[in-house]
Design an enzyme around this catalytic site. Structure first.
Site, PDB file in Angstrom:
ATOM      1  N   TYR A 125     -44.107 -17.566  52.381  1.00 15.60           N
ATOM      2  CA  TYR A 125     -43.899 -18.627  51.376  1.00 15.60           C
ATOM      3  C   TYR A 125     -44.738 -18.322  50.135  1.00 15.60           C
ATOM      4  CZ  TYR A 125     -44.619 -23.277  49.236  1.00 15.60           C
ATOM      5  OH  TYR A 125     -44.724 -24.331  48.369  1.00 15.60           O
ATOM      6  N   SER A 134     -46.391 -22.489  43.432  1.00 15.25           N
ATOM      7  CA  SER A 134     -47.355 -23.141  44.334  1.00 15.25           C
ATOM      8  C   SER A 134     -48.705 -22.470  44.163  1.00 15.25           C
ATOM      9  CB  SER A 134     -46.897 -22.993  45.786  1.00 15.25           C
ATOM     10  OG  SER A 134     -47.931 -23.420  46.655  1.00 15.25           O
TER      11      SER A 134
HETATM   12  P1  NAP Z   1     -39.575 -31.566  50.371  1.00 12.55           P
HETATM   13  O1  NAP Z   1     -40.136 -32.945  50.303  1.00 12.55           O
HETATM   14  O2  NAP Z   1     -39.444 -30.878  51.687  1.00 12.55           O
HETATM   15  O3  NAP Z   1     -38.169 -31.564  49.599  1.00 12.55           O
HETATM   16  C1  NAP Z   1     -37.466 -30.371  49.475  1.00 12.55           C
HETATM   17  C2  NAP Z   1     -36.195 -30.620  48.716  1.00 12.55           C
HETATM   18  O4  NAP Z   1     -35.520 -29.349  48.576  1.00 12.55           O
HETATM   19  C3  NAP Z   1     -35.233 -31.528  49.454  1.00 12.55           C
HETATM   20  O5  NAP Z   1     -34.586 -32.375  48.508  1.00 12.55           O
HETATM   21  C4  NAP Z   1     -34.229 -30.573  50.074  1.00 12.55           C
HETATM   22  O6  NAP Z   1     -32.919 -31.109  50.236  1.00 12.55           O
HETATM   23  C5  NAP Z   1     -34.202 -29.472  49.034  1.00 12.55           C
HETATM   24  N1  NAP Z   1     -33.708 -28.192  49.553  1.00 12.55           N
HETATM   25  C6  NAP Z   1     -34.185 -27.466  50.587  1.00 12.55           C
HETATM   26  N2  NAP Z   1     -33.450 -26.360  50.764  1.00 12.55           N
HETATM   27  C7  NAP Z   1     -32.481 -26.397  49.811  1.00 12.55           C
HETATM   28  C8  NAP Z   1     -31.392 -25.552  49.477  1.00 12.55           C
HETATM   29  N3  NAP Z   1     -31.136 -24.434  50.171  1.00 12.55           N
HETATM   30  N4  NAP Z   1     -30.599 -25.905  48.435  1.00 12.55           N
HETATM   31  C9  NAP Z   1     -30.829 -27.043  47.735  1.00 12.55           C
HETATM   32  N5  NAP Z   1     -31.835 -27.880  48.009  1.00 12.55           N
HETATM   33  C10 NAP Z   1     -32.648 -27.556  49.036  1.00 12.55           C
HETATM   34  O7  NAP Z   1     -40.453 -30.555  49.485  1.00 12.55           O
HETATM   35  P2  NAP Z   1     -41.502 -30.777  48.290  1.00 12.55           P
HETATM   36  O8  NAP Z   1     -42.853 -30.750  48.876  1.00 12.55           O
HETATM   37  O9  NAP Z   1     -41.088 -31.863  47.409  1.00 12.55           O
HETATM   38  O10 NAP Z   1     -41.325 -29.364  47.554  1.00 12.55           O
HETATM   39  C11 NAP Z   1     -40.647 -29.210  46.321  1.00 12.55           C
HETATM   40  C12 NAP Z   1     -41.114 -27.913  45.707  1.00 12.55           C
HETATM   41  O11 NAP Z   1     -42.528 -27.994  45.499  1.00 12.55           O
HETATM   42  C13 NAP Z   1     -40.888 -26.692  46.600  1.00 12.55           C
HETATM   43  O12 NAP Z   1     -40.486 -25.597  45.804  1.00 12.55           O
HETATM   44  C14 NAP Z   1     -42.249 -26.443  47.198  1.00 12.55           C
HETATM   45  O13 NAP Z   1     -42.429 -25.108  47.577  1.00 12.55           O
HETATM   46  C15 NAP Z   1     -43.143 -26.847  46.055  1.00 12.55           C
HETATM   47  N6  NAP Z   1     -44.526 -27.169  46.429  1.00 12.55           N
HETATM   48  C16 NAP Z   1     -44.804 -28.198  47.293  1.00 12.55           C
HETATM   49  C17 NAP Z   1     -46.132 -28.461  47.630  1.00 12.55           C
HETATM   50  C18 NAP Z   1     -46.526 -29.568  48.561  1.00 12.55           C
HETATM   51  O14 NAP Z   1     -47.689 -29.602  49.027  1.00 12.55           O
HETATM   52  N7  NAP Z   1     -45.631 -30.493  48.885  1.00 12.55           N
HETATM   53  C19 NAP Z   1     -47.163 -27.670  47.089  1.00 12.55           C
HETATM   54  C20 NAP Z   1     -46.834 -26.633  46.214  1.00 12.55           C
HETATM   55  C21 NAP Z   1     -45.516 -26.393  45.889  1.00 12.55           C
HETATM   56  P3  NAP Z   1     -32.593 -32.199  51.410  1.00 12.55           P
HETATM   57  O15 NAP Z   1     -33.288 -33.462  50.973  1.00 12.55           O
HETATM   58  O16 NAP Z   1     -31.105 -32.303  51.375  1.00 12.55           O
HETATM   59  O17 NAP Z   1     -33.140 -31.632  52.677  1.00 12.55           O
END
Ligand code: NAP
Length: 251
Positions: free
Chosen positions: A160, A146
Site C-alpha cells: 500500500y 498517504s
Molecule cells: P474507506 O472509508 O475504506 O473508503 C474507500 C472508498 O473507496 C469507498 O467509497 C469505496 O467504495 C471506494 N473504492 C474502493 N475500491 C474502489 C474501486 N475499485 N473503484 C471505485 N471506488 C472504490 O477509505 P478512506 O480511508 O476514506 O480512504 C480514502 C483514500 O484516503 C484512500 O486512497 C486511502 O488510501 C487514503 N488514505 C486514508 C487514510 C486513513 O487513515 N483512512 C490515511 C491515508 C490515506 P464502496 O463504498 O463502494 O466500498
C-alpha cells in the site's frame, strides 16, 4: 448552497470516508459532484441525498476505477452534470494487514490495480476533458496519497505504501506535463484518519493502537482531510502544483 457554480468535481470512492466528506464539502463550496463508489450503493446514495437536501447537485455512479470501461462510464456520468473542473483521485484500498513475506499475489494485484492503475486512468480522462490544449477550460486534480508513502508501513502493508509512492510520482510528473494546459495537479498525504479503511484491513482498533505515535495525539476526521482537499482545489492554492501536502498530525 449554490448548485454547481464551480463546475463539476468527480470524487472517486466518494461514498464513504474521506471521499464522502470531500463530496459533501465540495457541494457546499459550489461544485456539482459526481460520487463514484465500488459496491456500497446505500452509502453513496446517502451522500447524494445529503447534498441534494442542502440544495446542491450530485449523482452517484457505481464503477471500478481499475476497469477502463467503468472509468469511461463514470466520466460520462460526471460530464452529464456539466463541464468537468476537478478530479479527486481518492478511491483506494490497503489490502489485509500483513508482512511482505506472506502477501498474496491477489492482494498485490488488487492494491496496485485500484490505487495506481485506477488513479492513472482517472487522471488521463480528466486531462482529456479539462486540458485547454484539448478545448477544455482547465481545472485541478488532487491525488490522495498517504503518509505511508514515506513511512513504508513495515509489518502492515508495504504494498500500500509503495502504491502511494507511485501516486506521488504521478503528481510530480503529470503536473509538469499539463502545467501549460490550465490544469493544476497536487497531492494530499493524510495520516491516520477515522474511516472504515482500518476495519476493512482487518484491524478495527488500528486507530486506537496507532494514535500514540501521532505527535498531535489524535487521528484526523474525514472532514478535516476534506477541508485540505478543498483548499488544494481552490484558487487559494493557485501556486501549489506538483507537490503533496502532508496532513499527518506530525507523523
Ligand atoms: P474507506 O472509508 O475504506 O473508503 C474507500 C472508498 O473507496 C469507498 O467509497 C469505496 O467504495 C471506494 N473504492 C474502493 N475500491 C474502489 C474501486 N475499485 N473503484 C471505485 N471506488 C472504490 O477509505 P478512506 O480511508 O476514506 O480512504 C480514502 C483514500 O484516503 C484512500 O486512497 C486511502 O488510501 C487514503 N488514505 C486514508 C487514510 C486513513 O487513515 N483512512 C490515511 C491515508 C490515506 P464502496 O463504498 O463502494 O466500498
Amino acid at each position: 448552497m449554490s448548485a454547481g457554480g464551480r463546475g463539476v468535481l468527480l470524487v472517486t470512492g466518494g461514498g464513504r470516508g474521506i471521499g464522502a466528506a470531500t463530496a459533501r464539502a465540495a457541494a457546499a463550496a459550489g461544485y456539482a459532484v459526481c460520487v463514484n463508489y465500488a459496491s456500497d450503493a446505500d452509502s453513496a446514495g446517502r451522500v447524494v441525498s445529503a447534498i441534494e437536501g442542502a440544495g446542491g447537485r450530485a449523482v452517484a455512479v457505481q464503477g471500478d476505477v481499475a476497469v477502463e470501461a467503468d472509468v469511461l462510464r463514470i466520466f460520462e456520468a460526471a460530464t452529464a452534470l456539466g463541464p468537468l473542473t476537478g478530479l479527486v483521485n481518492n478511491a483506494g484500498i490497503s489490502g489485509p494487514i500483513g508482512r511482505v513475506a506472506d502477501v498474496s499475489a491477489a492482494t498485490l494485484d488488487a492494491v496496485f490495480r485500484i490505487n495506481v492503475l485506477g488513479a492513472f486512468l482517472c487522471a488521463r480522462e480528466a486531462v482529456r476533458r479539462m486540458s485547454t490544449a484539448r478545448g477544455g477550460a482547465g481545472g485541478a486534480i488532487v491525488n490522495v496519497s498517504s503518509g505511508a508513502a514515506s513511512r513504508g508501513s513495515a509489518g502492515e502493508f508495504v504494498w500500500y505504501a509503495a502504491s502511494k509512492g507511485a501516486i506521488d510520482s504521478l503528481t510530480i510528473g503529470l503536473a509538469k506535463e499539463v502545467a501549460g494546459e490550465g490544469i493544476r495537479v497536487v497531492g494530499i498525504a493524510p495520516g491516520l484518519t477515522e474511516t472504515d479503511i482500518h476495519a476493512t484491513a482487518g484491524e478495527p482498533g488500528r486507530v486506537a493502537r496507532m494514535v500514540s505515535m501521532v505527535p498531535l495525539g489524535r487521528a484526523a476526521s474525514p472532514d478535516e482531510v476534506a477541508g485540505q482537499i478543498l483548499f488544494l482545489l481552490s484558487d487559494a492554492a493557485a501556486y501549489c502544483h506538483g507537490g503533496t501536502l502532508r496532513a499527518t498530525g506530525g507523523l
